[in-house]
Enzyme design. Structure first.
Site, mmCIF file in Angstrom:
data_model
loop_
_atom_site.group_PDB
_atom_site.id
_atom_site.type_symbol
_atom_site.label_atom_id
_atom_site.label_comp_id
_atom_site.label_asym_id
_atom_site.label_seq_id
_atom_site.Cartn_x
_atom_site.Cartn_y
_atom_site.Cartn_z
ATOM 1 C CG ASP A 397 0.240 -14.019 1.939
ATOM 2 O OD1 ASP A 397 0.048 -13.138 2.684
ATOM 3 O OD2 ASP A 397 0.921 -14.948 2.433
ATOM 4 C CB CYS A 424 1.436 -9.528 7.763
ATOM 5 S SG CYS A 424 2.831 -8.639 6.441
#
Length: 468
Positions: A397, A424
């Site tokens: 992540d 993201c």
């Protein structure tokens, strides 16, 4: 917390930064709007030059103000100031200071952070899906959109917001005007606009009424109000020379149930003014301490959504079972680590790696009761070299910039059975996916989530496996 640094131009000053006062900046043009592009823009052309237009919808005819249009630039940027032929998906913007039409009508640019607020949520998700598809074919090297992705961006949070896409932010970042009022700055600009509401923020943030405070002596304000209802935290970044007495006066003006702290964004230090210097977040059956500006997902439902997608991918592929050896990379305060520890049990092991010292300290506190977890603070590639293991799975992540070529190479060299990649940013993800594919790996699963309604941002979760 996410940062939103700002400089100081008064809200009444309609000038643009000096570097923009060249070429055709400030001029108007009529454009036919083309497809969406990554970054919240649509593509148009003016006299043979590409113009990236914000606050438009593909298919519209609009009048724009050129906001960055130097003669020698490869492309220009523009904001919509009038809609001549509207898309059927255009709606009235819910936030006046973020509405390009209203803002430029008052002589200044709109604030950032709600650049898709002029269109229906369904069209927003459709455009985000178009961006993911374009990045997969352009940067990841697919000839066509891979079949492992259903092709859509999934809704999140409708049970709480009634389908409005509002009130989901549990964290927010603000600038301060020279007059000491709460503000936000315009996209790619030093211009700060005073604000008196934040419709994307949770009720717990709005009820703090930060816009009623005299914030003279403060450069930036960060606020976190956990979705579990625990005590919110307001962080004040003082300007050089601001006295402690001034900070305490601002703290005293805030509601009594809010913790208040001063912070230095460069040094990463947090100083208590009242209450705690951390917040308690909750997700997936665990509580997490997150200090100061430490990272936490900003949508109230994001932690549970992402944890669920990651664990579902890994369990379906038989990569996450009792006794498994896994790693959580860029682990932050340990959101995924705690859930991975539950899954592998005391017979397995979890390596939790985080580069930020403060976040790593939080992870140690949050995971102290899990003997199967080893928390290491350091760069991902260095830690993997120092602690080689036969991993069943890695959870990745990274920040918005992605992992990058060197880290991808180290991940491949560690030879895990699978990698769950949370991203993201579809561009950096697609770039990294291209590196994996060139190293003999394949995309085995992909989901996309609309965790940032009314903005161009989204989150993806992918499952990567070595090609057979």
């Amino acid at each position: 917390m996410t940062a939103n640094p700002s400089a100081a131009l008064p809200a009444s000053d309609t000038s643009l930064p000096a570097g923009d006062e060249t070429g055709h900046t400030g001029e108007e043009a009529v454009l036919d709007v083309g497809p969406v592009a990554h970054g919240g823009h649509c593509v148009a052309r003016h006299e043979g030059r590409v113009v990236f237009v914000r606050h438009a919808i593909p298919g519209e005819k609009v009048r724009v103000r050129l906001t960055d249009a130097a003669d020698g630039a490869k492309f220009w940027r523009a904001d919509v100031i009038e809609v001549l032929e509207a898309s059927p998906d255009r709606v009235e913007h819910f936030w006046h200071v973020a509405d390009s039409l209203r803002a430029w009508g008052h002589g200044h640019p709109p604030v950032g952070g709600a650049e898709f607020g002029h269109m229906t949520l369904a069209r927003q998700r459709g455009l985000k899906a178009d961006v993911v598809a374009e990045q997969l074919t352009r940067l990841a090297g697919f000839d066509q959109v891979p079949s492992v992705w259903a092709g859509g961006v999934e809704r999140v949070g409708e049970a709480d917001d009634g389908g409005t896409g509002l009130g989901w932010r549990t964290r927010a970042s603000f600038s301060v005007t020279p007059g000491g009022r709460l503000g936000m700055h315009a996209h790619r600009s030093n211009h700060i606009v005073a604000v008196r509401e934040m419709p994307l923020a949770s009720e717990a943030i709005n009820t703090l009424r930060l816009w009623d405070l005299d914030l003279q002596g403060i450069e930036r304000v960060e606020v976190a109000a956990p979705a579990n209802g625990s005590r919110p935290l307001v962080l004040l970044a003082p300007a050089p020379g601001t006295k402690d007495k001034r900070l305490r006066a601002i703290a005293a003006a805030l509601p009594a149930d809010a913790s208040v702290a001063a912070f230095d964004p460069l040094a990463g230090t947090v100083t208590q003014l009242r209450g705690r210097t951390w917040v308690q977040e909750s997700a997936a059956g665990h509580d997490y301490r997150v200090t100061g500006e430490g990272f936490w997902q900003i949508h109230r439902d994001a932690p549970g959504t992402l944890v669920g997608a990651v664990t579902e991918f890994l369990r379906q592929g038989d990569f996450l079972n009792p006794g498994a050896v896994v790693a959580d990379l860029y682990a932050g305060a340990g959101l995924f680590t705690a859930v991975l520890a539950d899954a592998v049990g005391e017979t397995g092991s979890v390596l939790s790696v985080e580069g930020a010292p403060g976040a790593s300290r939080d992870a140690r506190k949050n995971l102290h009761s899990a003997p199967q977890v080893e928390v290491v603070q350091g760069r991902v590639e260095r830690v993997l070299r120092q602690k080689p293991r036969n991993f069943d799975a890695l959870v990745l992540d990274p920040p918005r910039a992605g992992a990058g070529k060197a880290v991808v190479g180290q991940l491949v060299a560690s030879q895990p059975r699978a990698i769950a990649y949370v991203s993201c940013d579809p561009a950096s993800f697609a770039r990294d996916l291209g590196y994996f594919r060139r190293s003999g790996w394949e995309l085995a699963g992909l989901r996309a989530f609309d965790l940032y309604p009314h903005t161009h941002h989204l989150e993806t979760v992918a499952l990567l496996t070595p090609a057979p």
